[in-house]
Design an enzyme around this catalytic site. Sequence first.
Site, PDB file in Angstrom:
ATOM      1  N   CYS A  59     131.884 -53.108 -26.278  1.00  0.00           N
ATOM      2  CA  CYS A  59     130.958 -53.750 -27.196  1.00  0.00           C
ATOM      3  C   CYS A  59     131.766 -54.641 -28.128  1.00  0.00           C
ATOM      4  O   CYS A  59     132.409 -54.156 -29.052  1.00  0.00           O
ATOM      5  CB  CYS A  59     130.191 -52.696 -27.988  1.00  0.00           C
ATOM      6  SG  CYS A  59     129.036 -53.431 -29.126  1.00  0.00           S
ATOM      7  N   LEU A  60     131.764 -55.927 -27.847  1.00  0.00           N
ATOM      8  CA  LEU A  60     132.544 -56.863 -28.643  1.00  0.00           C
ATOM      9  C   LEU A  60     131.751 -58.168 -28.682  1.00  0.00           C
ATOM     10  O   LEU A  60     131.384 -58.702 -27.640  1.00  0.00           O
ATOM     11  CB  LEU A  60     133.912 -57.075 -27.965  1.00  0.00           C
ATOM     12  CG  LEU A  60     134.972 -57.852 -28.725  1.00  0.00           C
ATOM     13  CD1 LEU A  60     135.358 -57.147 -30.019  1.00  0.00           C
ATOM     14  CD2 LEU A  60     136.205 -58.037 -27.854  1.00  0.00           C
TER      15      LEU A  60
END
Lengths: 153, 536
Positions: free
Chosen positions: A88-89
């Site tokens: 999750c970036l």
Amino acid sequence: MSNLLPTRILKETQRLMQEPVPGISATPDESNAKYFHVMILGPSESPYEGGAFKLELFLPEEYPMAPPKVRFMTKIYHPNIDKLGRICLDILKDKWSPALQIRTVLLSIQALLSAPNPDDPLDNQVANQWKVNEAEAIKTAKEWTKKYAIDSN
Amino acid sequence: MTSPSSSTNRLRINNFNSNLNTSLSLNVQCSLYEDYTKLESRNMTKTLDLFIDDMLPLVRSVLMKDNNDNTENIIRLQEVARDEGIWLSIILRLIDRIKLNDQLGPSIISIFIEETPLPSQEQITMLLDTLRLNDVKYNEKIQRNILVVFSCLSEKIAGTSIASFLAEKTIDFIFNCLENGNNLSLIDDINDKNSYELIIVLFALITLENFSKSSKNKFIIAQELSKKGNTLLFLSSWHKHQNHIKHQIGFLAQYLLDNIFTPENHIYGYTKYDYKNTNVRLNDDDTSENLKISPDGLEARNDALSFESARSTVQVDNSCWFYEATLLTNGIMQIGFATKSAGFLNDQGFGIGDDQFSVGFDGCRSLIWYNADPYPTDKKFSWKEGDVVGLLLDISQKKVMFYLNGILVTPVHTDLFRKVNNGIFPAASLMSFQHILFNFGKDPFKYPPSDINFNCFNSYGVLEEKECYVLPKRLKLEKLRKTLIKDDACSICCENISNVNIVPCKHKLFCENCVKRLSMCPICRSPIVTYEVYTN
């Protein structure tokens, strides 16, 4: 007959080989220039210190207009990485810019290992643990690093 | 098609979850499958068996697209397999249960492995110990399934665990399977028994390819190969053999030699053919990334876990066209036509027939695919290995007709022409371990439609002398790496000269072509109102 490997990918590959980033290696697959074998070393003073984490990076057809697809292959205990290795970036999603590169993406992932962000979780269970009992979470992260990312031989 | 027993399934799986708490302890050293089950409590063995009984048809229905809502069950599988011991139990049961002649067998194993958590180094070691590869001579079914499990796992795990996975016993096992090929070379008459042995050789090659994705393992395997003489060289002589499995083995051996284990003074596959009268082939620059194309460009094969696609080098805009595809395998493939707009979303399982710009016949599931919507055909249109699929594109009459061994598949498809009326290519998608031979008209057709006047792609297409063959990916990459890049090139494509200022933020180092496709400045993310072109 066109569609050869885009020059942009060539340039990035050449630079990754000539000026590697400390703690990160990215090697293109021999038979597929859009697929990279990546290794990130756990940053010092993080629970991942001493570990070597393997990732895969794939450049989609639309790259650099669309972000690369990156996934952890080595198991890791981190609030922003789920058990399938997905990350999750923001820059891998809506905050992607074609000015970013493979190198900058990998640097950001390395930074994410130094600074987990439980407020934007991908794995809720891990993130909860991180918020409720950070010391325990860090301990688990260290154990997983030892178990999955450190060569015991 | 929803299974009538799905509520019972759910019940059983729920029970299983509640039994998990009393699960077995796996610190004990385990041996073979039967011994191994002794470690499981009797209840546990029964629950696990029932669980697999339930999961196998569910996974099959995911593959067959019979049942769309399987997410819940897949999540259960993920939860259940989180326990390391249970993961091992499931893998062992798969190895034991999947039948050799099950056309979806390898894909079912790959889905299980894809959907369950990554195994740890200890789990891999335990799997290897339990299989006792040194001591036990398994039958062909078990051997094949072990090879499939190995090759799926080697694709998933990495780093230090992959090195310990390729232990000496693993190498010995794979090479023993490969040795079958040498023994079989003396036999011309292939019966069922040795066709099973040939399947083992085929999967041994696939496993070697997957293991060699890490450079350390590649080195180990290359050494082992050189010790054993030229097994690959020998096997590569089977390419184009009339036996379909030998043909596939030959193709893969040639691929491995051309791309991965290239000996000194190697004679590349592409130098071996006569390209006279080859005017159309598959376009190796227009495929999804894992597809393998033969040196003559007329064969496609997929050994990855994804759904891989290709288009041909030629497109047509009007009148009526025909080509044939001979199937070396009988699994899931979607063969038909596509425009350039059809996307190859291999990792999401989308291919030819899964958008509005393509249509494909799938004789494994007896469906015609258009816009990801399957249209059922008569069940008699179910393909076997060796079948010939005929594909007729009639642009003037706005219809696409599929033939299976010369018999027209009904109904005739017309929907493609809602969105598309020109720029159409022959195209196909293949699931794991599938292999197709294409004939665009270079050779005589086996079942040409007798009642329709059609043109032949091969008499329309043009290939320059140097374009007739497909260079191995490795040589293509080497050639590319030597290309030089200009200093004043656009920082996005690195191709064109940079000649644009973005307005209002004034950032530069881009070309007009790239900026046209953007709405935000790549540097500061402020909106692009317009841009100024300048000359250097």
